[in-house]
Design an enzyme around this catalytic site. Structure first.
Site, mmCIF file in Angstrom:
data_model
loop_
_atom_site.group_PDB
_atom_site.id
_atom_site.type_symbol
_atom_site.label_atom_id
_atom_site.label_comp_id
_atom_site.label_asym_id
_atom_site.label_seq_id
_atom_site.Cartn_x
_atom_site.Cartn_y
_atom_site.Cartn_z
ATOM 1 N N ASP A 232 24.843 36.569 64.056
ATOM 2 C CA ASP A 232 24.512 36.786 65.453
ATOM 3 C C ASP A 232 25.048 35.589 66.248
ATOM 4 O O ASP A 232 25.345 34.529 65.680
ATOM 5 C CB ASP A 232 22.995 36.910 65.600
ATOM 6 C CG ASP A 232 22.576 37.296 67.002
ATOM 7 O OD1 ASP A 232 23.318 38.040 67.656
ATOM 8 O OD2 ASP A 232 21.512 36.841 67.452
ATOM 9 N N ASP B 282 23.900 34.534 70.020
ATOM 10 C CA ASP B 282 22.852 33.828 70.754
ATOM 11 C C ASP B 282 21.656 33.555 69.853
ATOM 12 O O ASP B 282 21.137 34.455 69.195
ATOM 13 C CB ASP B 282 22.405 34.658 71.961
ATOM 14 C CG ASP B 282 23.505 34.797 72.999
ATOM 15 O OD1 ASP B 282 24.207 33.811 73.242
ATOM 16 O OD2 ASP B 282 23.659 35.902 73.551
#
Length: 260
Positions: free
Chosen positions: A13, A15
C-alpha cells in the site's frame, strides 16, 4: 511467514506504509531502493483513482521515493482491467478524473453518456450533481454499476472529503442498484496486481497499514500479509479482528532485510 515459500514479489500500500501525511515513512526510500536493486517484482497499490501511475510516480519522487510508473497499480487500472475482460471494447459513462479515464481508454473503452454498458464511478475533487443525476438515469435505464473503491471519505488540507463509497451510496439509494467495488478490500485488486507482475500468491507479500482493507484483501487472495503500524491500525486493535496478519512490524524499515 512460517512454513511459507520465500518471498519473490511484493505488493505494498502507499499511504500509511510508504508515505504518511505527505511525508515519506523513515526507511521507505531504502526499502524501495532494495526492491529495485534486487530485481524483485513489486507494485505499489492505491485505491485512489484520481491520478495516473505517471502522476503518482512524480508525486512520490517529490518526497524522495523513486517508484517508476510501471510499479504503481491503482484501483482505476484494476477497474479498467476488470471491465475490459468482462466486456471487451465496451462503453462507459465515467465520473472521475484522468487516472480513471486514461485507464479505460487504454483498454479500448469508449466514454459516452448514451446507452453505455457501464456507469463507472471513481473519485474526483469536484463531484457534479448533474453528472450524478445522469449516472442515476443511465443505471435506471440498464447500465451496469461499477465503482473503483468503497472508501467513503478522502483526506484534504481542509479536512475529510466525500469519496467514491459515499457517492456510490447516494446513487444506490436513488436507484436500488448496488455497485461492484473493484478496489480494496476486494481481493480482485490483489489478483489483478499479481497478474500484472506475473506473481504467485504463495510467494507474494502484501504490506499494508489497515486490517480492514489491506490485510483482509491480502489474506483472501492467499498472500503473506504484513501489517505496519505507521498508518491507520494500531497494535492494540489487531486482536479485535477475527483474522490476523502473517506478521506485524513497526514500519517498512523493519522489512528491508527480508528483501533478498
Amino acid at each position: 511467514m512460517n512454513e511459507r515459500r520465500p518471498i519473490e514479489s511484493w505488493l505494498s500500500d502507499m499511504d500509511g506504509v510508504l508515505v504518511h501525511e505527505g511525508n515519506p515513512v523513515p526507511g521507505a526510500d531504502e526499502f524501495i531502493r532494495k526492491l529495485r536493486d534486487s530485481g524483485k517484482r513489486f507494485l505499489v497499490l492505491t485505491n485512489n483513482s484520481i491520478y495516473t501511475p505517471r502522476d503518482l510516480s512524480v508525486r512520490l519522487r517529490s518526497v524522495g521515493l523513486e517508484v517508476p510508473p510501471e510499479s504503481i497499480w491503482t484501483s482505476a487500472l484494476a477497474t479498467a482491467k476488470f471491465i475490459g475482460d468482462q466486456r471487451p471494447g465496451g462503453s462507459a459513462y465515467v465520473i472521475g478524473e484522468a487516472g480513471l479515464t486514461t485507464a479505460l481508454h487504454e483498454v479500448g473503452y469508449v466514454l459516452t453518456d448514451t446507452t453505455p454498458d457501464y456507469v463507472v464511478l471513481g473519485e474526483t475533487r469536484t463531484y457534479s450533481f448533474t453528472a450524478i443525476t445522469r449516472a442515476i438515469r443511465l443505471i435506471d435505464a440498464g447500465a451496469r454499476f461499477i465503482a473503483t473503491n468503497p472508501d467513503p471519505i478522502g483526506p484534504s488540507a481542509e479536512g475529510s472529503l466525500p469519496a467514491c463509497g459515499a457517492v456510490a451510496a447516494m446513487i444506490t439509494k436513488a436507484t436500488g442498484v448496488e455497485p461492484y467495488f473493484v478496489g480494496k478490500p476486494n481481493p480482485m485488486m490483489m489478483r489483478s496486481a499479481l497478474n500484472a507482475i506475473d506473481g504467485h500468491s504463495e510467494t507474494t507479500a502484501m504490506i499494508g497499514d489497515r486490517m480492514d482493507t489491506d490485510v483482509v484483501a491480502g489474506m483472501e487472495a492467499g498472500l503473506h500479509t504484513i501489517l505496519v503500524l505507521t498508518g491507520v491500525t494500531a497494535k492494540e486493535q489487531v486482536d479485535r479482528y477475527p483474522f490476523r496478519p502473517s506478521r506485524v512490524v513497526d514500519s517498512v524499515a523493519d522489512l528491508i532485510d527480508l528483501v533478498e
